[in-house]
Design a protein around this motif. Structure first.
Motif, PDB file in Angstrom:
ATOM      1  N   GLU A   3       0.838  -1.188   0.000  1.00 32.93           N
ATOM      2  CA  GLU A   3       0.000   0.000   0.000  1.00 32.93           C
ATOM      3  C   GLU A   3       0.880   1.248   0.000  1.00 32.93           C
ATOM      4  OE1 GLU A   3      -2.804  -0.042   3.142  1.00 32.93           O
ATOM      5  OE2 GLU A   3      -3.878  -1.812   2.412  1.00 32.93           O
ATOM      6  N   PHE A   4       0.461   2.231  -0.774  1.00 31.99           N
ATOM      7  CA  PHE A   4       1.241   3.461  -0.889  1.00 31.99           C
ATOM      8  C   PHE A   4       0.278   4.638  -0.959  1.00 31.99           C
ATOM      9  CE2 PHE A   4       4.306   6.463  -2.643  1.00 31.99           C
ATOM     10  CZ  PHE A   4       5.491   6.067  -2.031  1.00 31.99           C
ATOM     11  N   GLU A   5       0.762   5.813  -0.616  1.00 31.48           N
ATOM     12  CA  GLU A   5      -0.091   7.002  -0.673  1.00 31.48           C
ATOM     13  C   GLU A   5       0.677   8.188  -1.253  1.00 31.48           C
ATOM     14  OE1 GLU A   5      -3.033   9.711   2.151  1.00 31.48           O
ATOM     15  OE2 GLU A   5      -2.148   7.856   2.919  1.00 31.48           O
ATOM     16  N   TYR A   6       0.015   8.892  -2.174  1.00 30.50           N
ATOM     17  CA  TYR A   6       0.567  10.115  -2.754  1.00 30.50           C
ATOM     18  C   TYR A   6      -0.225  11.293  -2.213  1.00 30.50           C
ATOM     19  CZ  TYR A   6       2.985   7.048  -6.016  1.00 30.50           C
ATOM     20  OH  TYR A   6       3.772   6.074  -6.566  1.00 30.50           O
ATOM     21  N   VAL A   7       0.489  12.341  -1.836  1.00 36.60           N
ATOM     22  CA  VAL A   7      -0.131  13.561  -1.337  1.00 36.60           C
ATOM     23  C   VAL A   7       0.195  14.673  -2.331  1.00 36.60           C
ATOM     24  CG1 VAL A   7      -0.247  15.206   0.561  1.00 36.60           C
ATOM     25  CG2 VAL A   7       0.143  12.774   1.044  1.00 36.60           C
ATOM     26  N   CYS A   8      -0.840  15.324  -2.879  1.00 32.41           N
ATOM     27  CA  CYS A   8      -0.608  16.303  -3.943  1.00 32.41           C
ATOM     28  C   CYS A   8      -1.641  17.420  -3.879  1.00 32.41           C
ATOM     29  CB  CYS A   8      -0.658  15.619  -5.310  1.00 32.41           C
ATOM     30  SG  CYS A   8      -2.195  14.698  -5.599  1.00 32.41           S
ATOM     31  N   ARG A   9      -1.331  18.543  -4.544  1.00 27.27           N
ATOM     32  CA  ARG A   9      -2.241  19.688  -4.559  1.00 27.27           C
ATOM     33  C   ARG A   9      -3.276  19.592  -5.673  1.00 27.27           C
ATOM     34  NH1 ARG A   9      -0.514  24.100  -1.624  1.00 27.27           N
ATOM     35  NH2 ARG A   9      -2.604  24.898  -2.040  1.00 27.27           N
ATOM     36  N   SER A  10      -2.996  18.816  -6.721  1.00 24.35           N
ATOM     37  CA  SER A  10      -3.964  18.674  -7.815  1.00 24.35           C
ATOM     38  C   SER A  10      -3.964  17.245  -8.345  1.00 24.35           C
ATOM     39  CB  SER A  10      -3.671  19.666  -8.946  1.00 24.35           C
ATOM     40  OG  SER A  10      -2.344  19.553  -9.386  1.00 24.35           O
ATOM     41  N   LEU A  11      -5.128  16.835  -8.859  1.00 29.57           N
ATOM     42  CA  LEU A  11      -5.328  15.462  -9.325  1.00 29.57           C
ATOM     43  C   LEU A  11      -5.949  15.489 -10.717  1.00 29.57           C
ATOM     44  CD1 LEU A  11      -5.453  12.360  -8.647  1.00 29.57           C
ATOM     45  CD2 LEU A  11      -7.780  12.795  -7.813  1.00 29.57           C
ATOM     46  N   VAL A  12      -5.312  14.784 -11.657  1.00 29.00           N
ATOM     47  CA  VAL A  12      -5.826  14.692 -13.025  1.00 29.00           C
ATOM     48  C   VAL A  12      -6.367  13.281 -13.253  1.00 29.00           C
ATOM     49  CG1 VAL A  12      -5.310  14.904 -15.481  1.00 29.00           C
ATOM     50  CG2 VAL A  12      -4.128  16.372 -13.837  1.00 29.00           C
ATOM     51  N   VAL A  13      -7.664  13.184 -13.477  1.00 29.02           N
ATOM     52  CA  VAL A  13      -8.301  11.899 -13.764  1.00 29.02           C
ATOM     53  C   VAL A  13      -8.209  11.650 -15.261  1.00 29.02           C
ATOM     54  CG1 VAL A  13     -10.425  10.553 -13.630  1.00 29.02           C
ATOM     55  CG2 VAL A  13      -9.869  12.191 -11.819  1.00 29.02           C
ATOM     56  N   ALA A  14      -7.391  10.675 -15.653  1.00 30.88           N
ATOM     57  CA  ALA A  14      -7.169  10.386 -17.078  1.00 30.88           C
ATOM     58  C   ALA A  14      -7.382   8.904 -17.369  1.00 30.88           C
ATOM     59  CB  ALA A  14      -5.767  10.829 -17.495  1.00 30.88           C
ATOM     60  N   THR A  15      -8.296   8.289 -16.632  1.00 32.84           N
ATOM     61  CA  THR A  15      -8.569   6.856 -16.812  1.00 32.84           C
ATOM     62  C   THR A  15      -9.485   6.589 -18.000  1.00 32.84           C
ATOM     63  OG1 THR A  15     -10.256   7.145 -15.095  1.00 32.84           O
ATOM     64  CG2 THR A  15      -8.162   6.165 -14.435  1.00 32.84           C
ATOM     65  N   GLY A  16     -10.123   7.635 -18.518  1.00 38.40           N
ATOM     66  CA  GLY A  16     -10.849   7.511 -19.779  1.00 38.40           C
ATOM     67  C   GLY A  16     -12.253   6.943 -19.698  1.00 38.40           C
ATOM     68  N   GLU A  17     -12.904   6.986 -20.850  1.00 39.59           N
ATOM     69  CA  GLU A  17     -14.294   6.544 -20.965  1.00 39.59           C
ATOM     70  C   GLU A  17     -14.411   5.029 -21.101  1.00 39.59           C
ATOM     71  OE1 GLU A  17     -15.411  10.569 -23.552  1.00 39.59           O
ATOM     72  OE2 GLU A  17     -14.977   8.679 -24.549  1.00 39.59           O
ATOM     73  N   ASN A  18     -13.302   4.357 -21.366  1.00 36.82           N
ATOM     74  CA  ASN A  18     -13.346   2.914 -21.666  1.00 36.82           C
ATOM     75  C   ASN A  18     -12.520   2.090 -20.695  1.00 36.82           C
ATOM     76  OD1 ASN A  18     -14.890   3.465 -24.050  1.00 36.82           O
ATOM     77  ND2 ASN A  18     -12.998   4.070 -25.067  1.00 36.82           N
ATOM     78  N   ALA A  19     -12.584   2.440 -19.407  1.00 32.88           N
ATOM     79  CA  ALA A  19     -11.731   1.783 -18.409  1.00 32.88           C
ATOM     80  C   ALA A  19     -12.173   0.349 -18.107  1.00 32.88           C
ATOM     81  CB  ALA A  19     -11.704   2.595 -17.121  1.00 32.88           C
ATOM     82  N   GLU A  20     -13.474   0.098 -18.121  1.00 29.72           N
ATOM     83  CA  GLU A  20     -13.997  -1.228 -17.777  1.00 29.72           C
ATOM     84  C   GLU A  20     -14.973  -1.697 -18.858  1.00 29.72           C
ATOM     85  OE1 GLU A  20     -12.828  -2.804 -15.273  1.00 29.72           O
ATOM     86  OE2 GLU A  20     -11.871  -1.191 -14.132  1.00 29.72           O
ATOM     87  N   CYS A  21     -14.928  -2.976 -19.185  1.00 30.75           N
ATOM     88  CA  CYS A  21     -15.865  -3.504 -20.181  1.00 30.75           C
ATOM     89  C   CYS A  21     -17.234  -3.740 -19.546  1.00 30.75           C
ATOM     90  CB  CYS A  21     -15.334  -4.788 -20.811  1.00 30.75           C
ATOM     91  SG  CYS A  21     -15.005  -6.122 -19.653  1.00 30.75           S
ATOM     92  N   VAL A  22     -18.274  -3.563 -20.348  1.00 30.59           N
ATOM     93  CA  VAL A  22     -19.653  -3.766 -19.896  1.00 30.59           C
ATOM     94  C   VAL A  22     -20.073  -5.191 -20.247  1.00 30.59           C
ATOM     95  CG1 VAL A  22     -22.051  -3.050 -20.193  1.00 30.59           C
ATOM     96  CG2 VAL A  22     -20.232  -1.336 -20.164  1.00 30.59           C
TER      97      VAL A  22
END
Length: 428
Positions: free
Chosen positions: A147-166
Protein backbone atom coordinates in the motif's frame (compact mmCIF):
# COMPACT_ATOMS: atom_id res chain seq x y z
CA UNK A 1 1.97 27.43 3.33
CA UNK A 2 2.38 23.95 1.89
CA UNK A 3 4.37 22.72 4.91
CA UNK A 4 1.81 24.20 7.30
CA UNK A 5 -0.93 22.30 5.51
CA UNK A 6 1.15 19.14 5.57
CA UNK A 7 1.53 19.43 9.33
CA UNK A 8 -2.24 19.72 9.61
CA UNK A 9 -2.54 16.50 7.61
CA UNK A 10 -0.13 14.73 9.96
CA UNK A 11 -1.91 16.06 13.05
CA UNK A 12 -5.27 14.67 12.01
CA UNK A 13 -3.88 11.31 10.86
CA UNK A 14 -1.72 9.82 13.60
CA UNK A 15 -0.78 6.81 11.48
CA UNK A 16 0.38 8.93 8.54
CA UNK A 17 4.12 8.38 9.01
CA UNK A 18 3.65 4.65 9.58
CA UNK A 19 2.57 4.22 5.95
CA UNK A 20 4.65 4.57 2.81
CA UNK A 21 3.87 7.92 1.21
CA UNK A 22 5.34 10.71 -0.85
CA UNK A 23 4.58 14.40 -1.31
CA UNK A 24 4.27 15.23 -5.03
CA UNK A 25 5.40 18.73 -5.99
CA UNK A 26 2.88 18.91 -8.80
CA UNK A 27 -0.17 16.95 -9.97
CA UNK A 28 -0.80 13.22 -9.84
CA UNK A 29 -2.12 11.91 -13.17
CA UNK A 30 -4.15 8.70 -12.93
CA UNK A 31 -3.90 6.76 -16.19
CA UNK A 32 -1.14 6.35 -18.79
CA UNK A 33 -3.33 6.18 -21.86
CA UNK A 34 -3.36 8.88 -24.57
CA UNK A 35 -5.11 11.37 -22.26
CA UNK A 36 -2.62 10.93 -19.43
CA UNK A 37 0.37 11.03 -21.76
CA UNK A 38 -0.90 14.18 -23.51
CA UNK A 39 -1.43 15.93 -20.15
CA UNK A 40 2.03 14.88 -18.95
CA UNK A 41 3.67 16.14 -22.15
CA UNK A 42 1.95 19.52 -21.89
CA UNK A 43 2.98 19.82 -18.24
CA UNK A 44 6.56 18.91 -19.16
CA UNK A 45 6.58 21.75 -21.70
CA UNK A 46 5.40 24.11 -18.95
CA UNK A 47 8.12 22.93 -16.56
CA UNK A 48 5.68 21.45 -14.05
CA UNK A 49 6.69 18.21 -12.25
CA UNK A 50 4.14 15.37 -12.08
CA UNK A 51 3.62 11.69 -11.32
CA UNK A 52 1.72 9.35 -13.66
CA UNK A 53 0.12 6.27 -12.09
CA UNK A 54 -0.85 3.28 -14.27
CA UNK A 55 -2.54 0.12 -12.98
CA UNK A 56 -1.12 -2.14 -15.73
CA UNK A 57 2.45 -2.81 -16.86
CA UNK A 58 2.42 -0.61 -19.99
CA UNK A 59 1.20 2.64 -21.47
CA UNK A 60 -2.08 2.66 -23.43
CA UNK A 61 -3.15 -0.72 -22.06
CA UNK A 62 -6.54 -0.49 -23.82
CA UNK A 63 -4.74 -0.35 -27.17
CA UNK A 64 -2.06 -2.87 -26.30
CA UNK A 65 -4.12 -5.49 -24.47
CA UNK A 66 -7.80 -5.05 -25.32
CA UNK A 67 -8.09 -4.40 -29.05
CA UNK A 68 -8.38 -6.71 -32.04
CA UNK A 69 -5.49 -7.19 -34.45
CA UNK A 70 -7.05 -5.60 -37.55
CA UNK A 71 -7.95 -2.34 -35.80
CA UNK A 72 -7.04 0.93 -37.52
CA UNK A 73 -7.79 4.51 -36.57
CA UNK A 74 -11.18 5.48 -37.99
CA UNK A 75 -10.19 9.11 -38.46
CA UNK A 76 -7.29 10.61 -40.45
CA UNK A 77 -4.09 10.83 -38.42
CA UNK A 78 -4.11 14.64 -38.19
CA UNK A 79 -7.23 14.38 -35.99
CA UNK A 80 -5.68 11.72 -33.75
CA UNK A 81 -2.20 13.02 -32.95
CA UNK A 82 -1.40 14.26 -29.45
CA UNK A 83 -0.15 17.79 -28.61
CA UNK A 84 3.39 18.89 -29.43
CA UNK A 85 4.34 15.85 -31.57
CA UNK A 86 2.69 14.89 -34.90
CA UNK A 87 2.63 11.41 -36.42
CA UNK A 88 5.63 10.45 -38.58
CA UNK A 89 5.13 11.64 -42.15
CA UNK A 90 5.52 8.11 -43.55
CA UNK A 91 2.53 6.81 -41.54
CA UNK A 92 -0.59 6.16 -43.66
CA UNK A 93 -3.65 8.38 -43.34
CA UNK A 94 -5.31 5.76 -41.13
CA UNK A 95 -2.55 4.26 -38.93
CA UNK A 96 -2.80 0.65 -37.79
CA UNK A 97 -3.06 -0.44 -34.17
CA UNK A 98 0.66 -1.27 -34.09
CA UNK A 99 1.62 2.06 -35.63
CA UNK A 100 -0.48 3.96 -33.12
CA UNK A 101 1.09 2.08 -30.20
CA UNK A 102 4.56 2.80 -31.63
CA UNK A 103 3.60 6.47 -31.86
CA UNK A 104 2.47 6.56 -28.22
CA UNK A 105 5.64 4.82 -27.04
CA UNK A 106 7.81 7.26 -28.97
CA UNK A 107 5.68 10.11 -27.57
CA UNK A 108 6.36 9.00 -23.98
CA UNK A 109 10.06 8.63 -24.75
CA UNK A 110 10.27 12.02 -26.49
CA UNK A 111 8.83 13.83 -23.46
CA UNK A 112 10.60 11.58 -20.95
CA UNK A 113 7.34 10.41 -19.39
CA UNK A 114 7.97 7.49 -17.03
CA UNK A 115 4.73 6.26 -15.45
CA UNK A 116 4.74 4.25 -12.24
CA UNK A 117 3.40 0.94 -13.56
CA UNK A 118 1.45 -1.70 -11.64
CA UNK A 119 0.08 0.94 -9.28
CA UNK A 120 -3.68 0.61 -8.99
CA UNK A 121 -5.45 3.54 -7.36
CA UNK A 122 -7.79 2.30 -4.65
CA UNK A 123 -9.09 5.65 -3.44
CA UNK A 124 -8.55 9.36 -3.96
CA UNK A 125 -10.11 12.07 -1.81
CA UNK A 126 -9.60 15.73 -1.11
CA UNK A 127 -8.62 16.58 2.46
CA UNK A 128 -10.26 19.95 3.13
CA UNK A 129 -8.33 20.53 6.37
CA UNK A 130 -4.91 20.33 4.75
CA UNK A 131 -5.84 21.32 1.17
CA UNK A 132 -4.20 18.18 -0.28
CA UNK A 133 -5.45 15.29 -2.38
CA UNK A 134 -4.67 11.88 -0.87
CA UNK A 135 -4.27 9.15 -3.48
CA UNK A 136 -3.98 5.63 -2.11
CA UNK A 137 -2.61 2.86 -4.34
CA UNK A 138 -1.68 -0.79 -4.24
CA UNK A 139 1.70 -1.47 -5.84
CA UNK A 140 2.08 -4.95 -7.33
CA UNK A 141 5.52 -6.49 -7.74
CA UNK A 142 5.35 -10.18 -8.57
CA UNK A 143 3.33 -11.78 -5.79
CA UNK A 144 3.97 -8.87 -3.41
CA UNK A 145 1.49 -6.06 -2.87
CA UNK A 146 2.29 -2.84 -1.02
CA UNK A 147 0.00 0.00 0.00
CA UNK A 148 1.24 3.46 -0.89
CA UNK A 149 -0.09 7.00 -0.67
CA UNK A 150 0.57 10.11 -2.75
CA UNK A 151 -0.13 13.56 -1.34
CA UNK A 152 -0.61 16.30 -3.94
CA UNK A 153 -2.24 19.69 -4.56
CA UNK A 154 -3.96 18.67 -7.82
CA UNK A 155 -5.33 15.46 -9.32
CA UNK A 156 -5.83 14.69 -13.02
CA UNK A 157 -8.30 11.90 -13.76
CA UNK A 158 -7.17 10.39 -17.08
CA UNK A 159 -8.57 6.86 -16.81
CA UNK A 160 -10.85 7.51 -19.78
CA UNK A 161 -14.29 6.54 -20.96
CA UNK A 162 -13.35 2.91 -21.67
CA UNK A 163 -11.73 1.78 -18.41
CA UNK A 164 -14.00 -1.23 -17.78
CA UNK A 165 -15.86 -3.50 -20.18
CA UNK A 166 -19.65 -3.77 -19.90
CA UNK A 167 -20.93 -7.32 -19.43
CA UNK A 168 -24.72 -7.55 -19.85
CA UNK A 169 -26.87 -9.89 -17.80
CA UNK A 170 -28.71 -11.96 -20.42
CA UNK A 171 -31.07 -14.75 -19.46
CA UNK A 172 -29.58 -18.22 -19.93
CA UNK A 173 -26.11 -17.07 -20.96
CA UNK A 174 -24.50 -19.13 -18.18
CA UNK A 175 -26.23 -22.22 -19.59
CA UNK A 176 -25.07 -21.64 -23.18
CA UNK A 177 -22.03 -23.94 -22.93
CA UNK A 178 -19.96 -22.49 -25.76
CA UNK A 179 -17.21 -19.87 -25.58
CA UNK A 180 -18.35 -16.43 -24.47
CA UNK A 181 -15.88 -13.51 -24.61
CA UNK A 182 -16.06 -9.74 -24.50
CA UNK A 183 -14.76 -7.86 -27.54
CA UNK A 184 -11.83 -6.68 -25.39
CA UNK A 185 -10.53 -10.28 -25.46
CA UNK A 186 -11.15 -10.78 -29.19
CA UNK A 187 -7.95 -10.68 -31.25
CA UNK A 188 -8.72 -12.41 -34.55
CA UNK A 189 -11.38 -14.51 -36.22
CA UNK A 190 -8.84 -17.23 -36.95
CA UNK A 191 -9.82 -19.35 -33.92
CA UNK A 192 -13.50 -19.13 -34.93
CA UNK A 193 -13.03 -20.53 -38.45
CA UNK A 194 -16.07 -22.57 -39.49
CA UNK A 195 -18.07 -21.54 -36.42
CA UNK A 196 -21.45 -19.85 -36.09
CA UNK A 197 -20.73 -16.80 -33.95
CA UNK A 198 -23.25 -14.46 -32.37
CA UNK A 199 -21.89 -10.91 -32.07
CA UNK A 200 -23.89 -8.93 -29.51
CA UNK A 201 -23.70 -5.23 -30.35
CA UNK A 202 -23.67 -3.11 -33.50
CA UNK A 203 -21.24 -0.31 -32.67
CA UNK A 204 -17.90 0.02 -34.44
CA UNK A 205 -16.46 -2.91 -32.46
CA UNK A 206 -19.41 -5.21 -33.21
CA UNK A 207 -19.40 -4.36 -36.90
CA UNK A 208 -15.63 -4.78 -37.27
CA UNK A 209 -15.59 -8.05 -35.31
CA UNK A 210 -18.35 -9.38 -37.57
CA UNK A 211 -16.39 -8.28 -40.65
CA UNK A 212 -13.21 -9.90 -39.34
CA UNK A 213 -15.07 -13.16 -38.61
CA UNK A 214 -16.29 -13.21 -42.23
CA UNK A 215 -12.75 -12.77 -43.48
CA UNK A 216 -11.72 -15.85 -41.45
CA UNK A 217 -14.51 -18.04 -42.85
CA UNK A 218 -16.77 -17.89 -39.82
CA UNK A 219 -20.53 -17.24 -39.98
CA UNK A 220 -21.41 -14.23 -37.81
CA UNK A 221 -24.87 -13.11 -36.77
CA UNK A 222 -24.84 -9.53 -35.46
CA UNK A 223 -27.45 -8.45 -32.92
CA UNK A 224 -28.85 -5.01 -33.77
CA UNK A 225 -31.15 -4.13 -30.90
CA UNK A 226 -31.43 -0.38 -31.46
CA UNK A 227 -31.05 2.16 -34.27
CA UNK A 228 -27.60 3.02 -35.59
CA UNK A 229 -25.99 5.51 -37.95
CA UNK A 230 -23.65 4.05 -40.56
CA UNK A 231 -21.41 6.45 -42.46
CA UNK A 232 -18.80 5.78 -45.16
CA UNK A 233 -15.22 6.36 -44.05
CA UNK A 234 -14.69 8.62 -47.05
CA UNK A 235 -17.01 10.61 -49.32
CA UNK A 236 -15.71 11.29 -52.83
CA UNK A 237 -12.16 10.57 -51.65
CA UNK A 238 -12.31 12.87 -48.62
CA UNK A 239 -12.58 11.76 -45.00
CA UNK A 240 -16.21 11.94 -43.82
CA UNK A 241 -15.09 13.33 -40.48
CA UNK A 242 -12.87 15.95 -42.11
CA UNK A 243 -15.77 16.97 -44.36
CA UNK A 244 -18.07 17.31 -41.34
CA UNK A 245 -15.51 19.45 -39.48
CA UNK A 246 -15.16 21.68 -42.53
CA UNK A 247 -18.93 22.14 -42.88
CA UNK A 248 -19.31 22.88 -39.16
CA UNK A 249 -17.22 26.01 -39.60
CA UNK A 250 -19.89 27.54 -41.82
CA UNK A 251 -23.17 25.73 -41.16
CA UNK A 252 -25.34 24.92 -38.11
CA UNK A 253 -25.19 21.41 -36.64
CA UNK A 254 -28.68 20.38 -37.77
CA UNK A 255 -27.91 21.28 -41.39
CA UNK A 256 -24.56 19.47 -41.36
CA UNK A 257 -26.35 16.37 -40.02
CA UNK A 258 -28.90 16.51 -42.84
CA UNK A 259 -26.18 16.93 -45.47
CA UNK A 260 -24.18 14.05 -43.98
CA UNK A 261 -27.20 11.74 -44.14
CA UNK A 262 -27.91 12.72 -47.76
CA UNK A 263 -24.28 12.01 -48.70
CA UNK A 264 -24.34 8.73 -46.78
CA UNK A 265 -27.50 7.67 -48.64
CA UNK A 266 -25.83 8.49 -51.97
CA UNK A 267 -22.76 6.45 -51.03
CA UNK A 268 -24.34 3.53 -49.15
CA UNK A 269 -27.94 3.45 -50.36
CA UNK A 270 -30.91 2.53 -48.18
CA UNK A 271 -29.52 0.50 -45.27
CA UNK A 272 -32.81 0.07 -43.39
CA UNK A 273 -33.85 -2.83 -45.62
CA UNK A 274 -30.89 -4.76 -44.17
CA UNK A 275 -32.10 -4.31 -40.59
CA UNK A 276 -30.07 -1.16 -39.86
CA UNK A 277 -32.57 1.52 -38.84
CA UNK A 278 -31.22 5.06 -38.50
CA UNK A 279 -31.95 7.10 -35.35
CA UNK A 280 -34.21 10.14 -35.64
CA UNK A 281 -31.40 12.28 -34.17
CA UNK A 282 -28.57 13.15 -36.59
CA UNK A 283 -25.14 11.47 -36.24
CA UNK A 284 -23.25 14.55 -35.01
CA UNK A 285 -25.95 15.65 -32.57
CA UNK A 286 -26.22 12.10 -31.23
CA UNK A 287 -22.46 11.97 -30.72
CA UNK A 288 -22.42 15.34 -28.95
CA UNK A 289 -25.39 14.69 -26.67
CA UNK A 290 -25.24 10.95 -25.98
CA UNK A 291 -21.65 10.09 -26.85
CA UNK A 292 -22.86 7.48 -29.36
CA UNK A 293 -20.36 7.25 -32.20
CA UNK A 294 -21.66 6.50 -35.72
CA UNK A 295 -20.42 3.30 -37.29
CA UNK A 296 -17.74 3.94 -39.91
CA UNK A 297 -18.12 1.44 -42.74
CA UNK A 298 -14.89 -0.16 -43.91
CA UNK A 299 -16.44 -3.02 -45.88
CA UNK A 300 -18.87 -4.68 -43.46
CA UNK A 301 -21.95 -3.25 -45.20
CA UNK A 302 -21.12 -5.18 -48.36
CA UNK A 303 -20.95 -8.37 -46.27
CA UNK A 304 -24.37 -7.53 -44.81
CA UNK A 305 -25.81 -7.01 -48.29
CA UNK A 306 -24.44 -10.36 -49.45
CA UNK A 307 -25.77 -12.15 -46.37
CA UNK A 308 -22.31 -13.12 -45.08
CA UNK A 309 -23.13 -11.09 -41.97
CA UNK A 310 -26.60 -11.95 -40.71
CA UNK A 311 -28.33 -9.02 -38.97
CA UNK A 312 -30.72 -10.19 -36.23
CA UNK A 313 -32.93 -8.40 -33.66
CA UNK A 314 -32.55 -8.42 -29.86
CA UNK A 315 -32.00 -11.48 -27.68
CA UNK A 316 -34.73 -13.04 -25.56
CA UNK A 317 -32.72 -15.82 -23.92
CA UNK A 318 -29.88 -18.30 -24.37
CA UNK A 319 -30.05 -22.06 -23.98
CA UNK A 320 -27.60 -24.89 -24.57
CA UNK A 321 -25.88 -24.12 -27.93
CA UNK A 322 -28.73 -21.87 -29.00
CA UNK A 323 -30.14 -18.35 -28.77
CA UNK A 324 -33.78 -17.29 -28.99
CA UNK A 325 -34.41 -13.84 -30.45
CA UNK A 326 -37.20 -11.40 -29.55
CA UNK A 327 -39.02 -12.26 -32.80
CA UNK A 328 -39.22 -15.92 -31.76
CA UNK A 329 -36.49 -17.12 -34.15
CA UNK A 330 -33.95 -19.59 -32.76
CA UNK A 331 -30.34 -19.83 -33.94
CA UNK A 332 -27.82 -22.59 -33.37
CA UNK A 333 -24.50 -20.96 -32.42
CA UNK A 334 -21.04 -22.10 -31.33
CA UNK A 335 -19.62 -18.96 -29.70
CA UNK A 336 -20.61 -15.51 -28.49
CA UNK A 337 -18.68 -12.22 -28.71
CA UNK A 338 -20.06 -9.47 -26.48
CA UNK A 339 -19.37 -6.18 -28.26
CA UNK A 340 -21.31 -4.41 -25.55
CA UNK A 341 -18.98 -1.50 -24.92
CA UNK A 342 -17.09 0.03 -22.04
CA UNK A 343 -17.64 2.42 -19.16
CA UNK A 344 -15.77 4.75 -16.85
CA UNK A 345 -14.46 3.32 -13.56
CA UNK A 346 -14.09 6.69 -11.80
CA UNK A 347 -16.90 6.11 -9.24
CA UNK A 348 -15.09 3.01 -7.93
CA UNK A 349 -12.11 4.99 -6.61
CA UNK A 350 -12.69 8.76 -6.68
CA UNK A 351 -14.42 9.93 -3.52
CA UNK A 352 -16.05 13.05 -4.91
CA UNK A 353 -19.66 13.91 -5.65
CA UNK A 354 -19.78 17.35 -7.30
CA UNK A 355 -17.72 17.20 -10.48
CA UNK A 356 -18.37 13.64 -11.72
CA UNK A 357 -21.74 11.92 -12.19
CA UNK A 358 -22.56 8.50 -10.77
CA UNK A 359 -21.70 7.09 -14.22
CA UNK A 360 -18.18 8.49 -13.99
CA UNK A 361 -18.38 11.42 -16.43
CA UNK A 362 -18.00 15.15 -15.74
CA UNK A 363 -21.38 16.79 -15.13
CA UNK A 364 -20.45 19.82 -17.24
CA UNK A 365 -20.64 19.29 -21.00
CA UNK A 366 -17.83 19.97 -23.47
CA UNK A 367 -15.87 22.23 -23.45
CA UNK A 368 -16.37 22.89 -19.72
CA UNK A 369 -15.87 19.41 -18.29
CA UNK A 370 -12.10 19.52 -17.82
CA UNK A 371 -11.87 21.42 -14.52
CA UNK A 372 -13.49 20.88 -11.14
CA UNK A 373 -12.85 22.39 -7.73
CA UNK A 374 -9.85 22.11 -5.39
CA UNK A 375 -7.36 21.14 -8.09
CA UNK A 376 -9.43 18.35 -9.68
CA UNK A 377 -9.20 17.87 -13.46
CA UNK A 378 -10.55 15.43 -16.05
CA UNK A 379 -8.78 14.51 -19.30
CA UNK A 380 -10.34 12.38 -22.03
CA UNK A 381 -14.02 12.43 -21.04
CA UNK A 382 -15.26 14.71 -23.84
CA UNK A 383 -16.73 11.88 -25.98
CA UNK A 384 -14.78 13.46 -28.80
CA UNK A 385 -11.98 10.93 -29.11
CA UNK A 386 -8.31 11.77 -29.24
CA UNK A 387 -8.85 15.36 -30.38
CA UNK A 388 -11.01 15.98 -27.32
CA UNK A 389 -8.36 14.43 -25.06
CA UNK A 390 -5.70 16.69 -26.58
CA UNK A 391 -7.88 19.75 -26.01
CA UNK A 392 -8.36 18.78 -22.35
CA UNK A 393 -4.64 18.17 -21.87
CA UNK A 394 -3.62 21.60 -23.13
CA UNK A 395 -6.21 23.42 -20.99
CA UNK A 396 -5.30 21.44 -17.87
CA UNK A 397 -1.56 21.99 -18.28
CA UNK A 398 -1.99 25.75 -18.78
CA UNK A 399 -4.19 26.02 -15.69
CA UNK A 400 -1.92 23.94 -13.44
CA UNK A 401 1.18 25.72 -14.72
CA UNK A 402 -0.27 29.12 -13.85
CA UNK A 403 -1.09 27.99 -10.30
CA UNK A 404 2.31 26.31 -9.96
CA UNK A 405 4.19 29.42 -11.10
CA UNK A 406 2.17 31.70 -8.83
CA UNK A 407 2.83 29.49 -5.80
CA UNK A 408 6.53 29.20 -6.65
CA UNK A 409 6.77 33.00 -6.99
CA UNK A 410 5.06 33.53 -3.62
CA UNK A 411 7.36 30.99 -1.96
CA UNK A 412 10.42 32.81 -3.30
CA UNK A 413 9.11 36.14 -2.08
CA UNK A 414 8.52 34.77 1.42
CA UNK A 415 11.98 33.17 1.46
CA UNK A 416 13.66 36.46 0.44
CA UNK A 417 11.65 38.41 3.02
CA UNK A 418 12.64 36.04 5.82
CA UNK A 419 16.28 36.15 4.72
CA UNK A 420 16.30 39.97 4.89
CA UNK A 421 14.77 39.96 8.35
CA UNK A 422 17.53 37.63 9.55
CA UNK A 423 20.22 39.99 8.24
CA UNK A 424 18.68 43.03 9.86
CA UNK A 425 18.41 41.28 13.21
CA UNK A 426 22.03 40.22 13.12
CA UNK A 427 23.12 43.87 13.01
CA UNK A 428 21.86 44.56 16.56
Amino acid sequence: MTMENLFRLVDQDQDFFQRKWTLVNGPVIVGAGPSGLATAACLKEQGVPFVVLERTDCIASLWQKRTYDRLKLHLPKQFCQLPKLPFPEDFPEYPTKRQFIDYLESYAKHFDINPKFNECVQAARYDETSGFWRVKTIVTSGSNKTEFEYVCRSLVVATGENAECVLPDIEGLSEFGGEVIHACDYKSGEKFKGQKVLVVGCGNSGVEVSFDLCNHNASPSMVVRSSVHVLPREIFGKSTFELAVLMMKWLPLWLVDKLMLILAWLMLGNIEKYGLKRPSTGPLELKNTKGKTPVIDIGALEKIRSGDINVVPGIKRFSRGQVELVNGEKLDIDSVVLATGYRSNVPSWLQEGEFFTKNGYPKASFPHGWKGKAGLYAAGFTRRGLSGASSDAMRIAQDIAQVFKDETKQLRMRTVARHRRCISLSQF
